[in-house]
Each structure stands twice: as structure tokens, then as C-alpha cells.
Design a protein around this motif. Structure first.
Motif, mmCIF file in Angstrom:
data_model
loop_
_atom_site.group_PDB
_atom_site.id
_atom_site.type_symbol
_atom_site.label_atom_id
_atom_site.label_comp_id
_atom_site.label_asym_id
_atom_site.label_seq_id
_atom_site.Cartn_x
_atom_site.Cartn_y
_atom_site.Cartn_z
ATOM 1 N N PHE A 61 -11.410 7.322 3.090
ATOM 2 C CA PHE A 61 -12.469 7.738 2.159
ATOM 3 C C PHE A 61 -12.285 6.939 0.876
ATOM 4 N N TRP A 62 -13.056 5.900 0.720
ATOM 5 C CA TRP A 62 -12.839 4.955 -0.374
ATOM 6 C C TRP A 62 -14.158 4.500 -0.953
ATOM 7 N N LEU A 63 -14.033 3.877 -2.118
ATOM 8 C CA LEU A 63 -15.198 3.320 -2.789
ATOM 9 C C LEU A 63 -14.709 2.289 -3.793
ATOM 10 N N ILE A 64 -15.426 1.182 -3.886
ATOM 11 C CA ILE A 64 -15.154 0.218 -4.950
ATOM 12 C C ILE A 64 -16.229 0.409 -5.999
ATOM 13 N N ALA A 65 -15.805 0.723 -7.216
ATOM 14 C CA ALA A 65 -16.723 0.918 -8.345
ATOM 15 C C ALA A 65 -16.194 0.113 -9.521
ATOM 16 N N SER A 66 -17.065 -0.640 -10.151
ATOM 17 C CA SER A 66 -16.674 -1.501 -11.279
ATOM 18 C C SER A 66 -15.470 -2.367 -10.913
ATOM 19 N N ASP A 67 -15.506 -2.939 -9.725
ATOM 20 C CA ASP A 67 -14.469 -3.844 -9.234
ATOM 21 C C ASP A 67 -13.087 -3.216 -9.143
ATOM 22 N N ARG A 68 -13.020 -1.907 -8.907
ATOM 23 C CA ARG A 68 -11.752 -1.211 -8.731
ATOM 24 C C ARG A 68 -11.854 -0.316 -7.496
ATOM 25 N N LEU A 69 -10.726 -0.164 -6.811
ATOM 26 C CA LEU A 69 -10.647 0.637 -5.598
ATOM 27 C C LEU A 69 -10.265 2.073 -5.939
ATOM 28 N N TYR A 70 -11.022 3.011 -5.408
ATOM 29 C CA TYR A 70 -10.732 4.436 -5.561
ATOM 30 C C TYR A 70 -10.622 5.050 -4.172
ATOM 31 N N LEU A 71 -9.632 5.927 -3.996
ATOM 32 C CA LEU A 71 -9.464 6.665 -2.750
ATOM 33 C C LEU A 71 -9.749 8.132 -3.028
ATOM 34 N N PHE A 72 -10.242 8.825 -2.010
ATOM 35 C CA PHE A 72 -10.675 10.216 -2.169
ATOM 36 C C PHE A 72 -10.051 11.077 -1.085
ATOM 37 N N GLY A 73 -9.771 12.315 -1.427
ATOM 38 C CA GLY A 73 -9.173 13.241 -0.476
ATOM 39 C C GLY A 73 -10.152 13.732 0.573
ATOM 40 N N ARG A 74 -11.429 13.736 0.211
ATOM 41 C CA ARG A 74 -12.460 14.251 1.111
ATOM 42 C C ARG A 74 -13.728 13.414 0.958
ATOM 43 N N GLU A 75 -14.539 13.455 1.972
ATOM 44 C CA GLU A 75 -15.801 12.712 1.957
ATOM 45 C C GLU A 75 -16.735 13.237 0.864
ATOM 46 N N ASP A 76 -16.743 14.562 0.644
ATOM 47 C CA ASP A 76 -17.649 15.120 -0.356
ATOM 48 C C ASP A 76 -17.272 14.702 -1.778
ATOM 49 N N THR A 77 -15.970 14.519 -2.062
ATOM 50 C CA THR A 77 -15.611 14.066 -3.409
ATOM 51 C C THR A 77 -15.987 12.594 -3.595
ATOM 52 N N ARG A 78 -15.855 11.810 -2.514
ATOM 53 C CA ARG A 78 -16.297 10.408 -2.599
ATOM 54 C C ARG A 78 -17.796 10.338 -2.885
ATOM 55 N N ASP A 79 -18.564 11.156 -2.194
ATOM 56 C CA ASP A 79 -20.012 11.133 -2.367
ATOM 57 C C ASP A 79 -20.421 11.597 -3.772
ATOM 58 N N ALA A 80 -19.730 12.605 -4.296
ATOM 59 C CA ALA A 80 -20.023 13.077 -5.656
ATOM 60 C C ALA A 80 -19.702 11.990 -6.674
ATOM 61 N N PHE A 81 -18.577 11.309 -6.484
ATOM 62 C CA PHE A 81 -18.186 10.225 -7.383
ATOM 63 C C PHE A 81 -19.190 9.079 -7.301
ATOM 64 N N ALA A 82 -19.590 8.717 -6.099
ATOM 65 C CA ALA A 82 -20.521 7.606 -5.903
ATOM 66 C C ALA A 82 -21.854 7.867 -6.592
ATOM 67 N N ALA A 83 -22.280 9.122 -6.623
ATOM 68 C CA ALA A 83 -23.567 9.469 -7.234
ATOM 69 C C ALA A 83 -23.546 9.302 -8.747
#
Length: 156
Positions: free
Chosen positions: A112-134
Motif C-alpha cells: 500500500f504505497w503512493l508517491i506524492a511530491s516525489d517522495r515514497l509513502y507507505l500505508f498500513g491499510r488501503e483506506d488510509t492510502r486512499d484518504a491520503f491520495a485524495a
């Protein structure tokens, strides 16, 4: 073989020869498997940027940094990480930034990951990744404020 010397964030020194096994002390400041000592479950942090996918690293390409052993898909990825761990390493040591914003440390899952502003973020759950991405800004603001105190509470 070229010898690569690294200075660990914990103040320890380590040397890694190409093809040899890296050694590091276990730390909680980077999400690390307590049994293997592998950071982010052995996934290659550079692969998220290069391949756009989580890719498992190989034992032949390891480096010790920040009290953890990191694995990579190839020598180039390892060298890029060694040169710029602040760019390629997961932010907040791989802890979920949404949970950090709430004041708790929850280990991120490398799937469960996302690159935002050229930085890698890992998430404990899919729902927290989706909230962060929004809307990452409020989570980052709060996580950045809380991280120093939370990081100090983690074992070294």
C-alpha cells in the motif's frame, strides 16, 4: 570489488562489498522485520520510482543504512539509494502518515504505497492510502508536526 562504506543514522558504521550480505542492528525508526532485519519487508525502495511497482529486492544487492538492511533489484538501484536515501527511502521510516497525523505509529505495508511530491509513502491499510491520495496536505502537516515526538518514542 568496490567497497561501499555507509554511515548509519544510528551512528554505527557498516561496510558492504558488492555481493556480500549487509548487516545492521534492528531498529524501530525504520519499519523493519524483527526476524530478518529487512527494511520494508525486503522490497526495493527505488523500484517504486523506476518501475512504478513494489518489487522484491535480491540478497545479492543489499545495503545497511539507518539500522536496517535494505534490498534492491540491481546494483544501480542500490547505488541510487546509497547516494540519496532521503529521496528513495520511505518517508517517516515507512510508517503510515495518516496514522502519524492521528498521533500513533502504524507500520506501513509495502503493498500500500503512493508517491506524492516525489517522495515514497507507505500505508498500513488501503483506506488510509486512499484518504491520503485524495488530500495529502492536511495529513502531511499534522504528521510532520507529530513525527519528531513519535520518532523519539521508538526504540533505537
Amino acid at each position: 570489488m568496490a567497497l561501499i562504506s555507509l554511515v548509519l543514522l544510528a551512528g554505527l558504521g557498516a561496510s558492504v562489498a558488492a555481493g556480500s550480505m549487509a548487516r545492521a542492528a534492528t531498529t524501530e525508526r525504520v519499519v523493519t522485520n524483527r526476524y530478518s532485519g529487512l527494511a520494508i519487508e525486503g522490497y526495493d525502495p527505488v523500484a517504486y520510482f523506476i518501475d512504478g511497482n513494489p518489487e522484491v529486492g535480491l540478497p545479492a544487492y543489499e545495503a545497511a543504512q539507518g539500522g536496517a538492511v535494505w534490498r534492491f533489484r540491481n546494483e544501480g538501484n542500490r547505488d541510487s539509494f546509497i547516494a540519496h536515501p532521503e529521496i528513495y527511502g520511505p518517508q517517516f521510516g515507512g510508517y503510515d502518515p495518516v496514522d502519524l497525523a492521528r498521533g500513533v505509529t502504524v507500520a506501513g505495508n509495502p503493498r500500500f504505497w503512493l508517491i506524492a511530491s516525489d517522495r515514497l509513502y507507505l500505508f498500513g491499510r488501503e483506506d488510509t492510502r486512499d484518504a491520503f491520495a485524495a488530500n495529502p496536505a492536511p495529513f502531511l502537516k499534522e504528521a510532520l508536526q507529530r513525527w519528531p515526538a513519535l520518532e523519539n518514542q521508538l526504540a533505537q
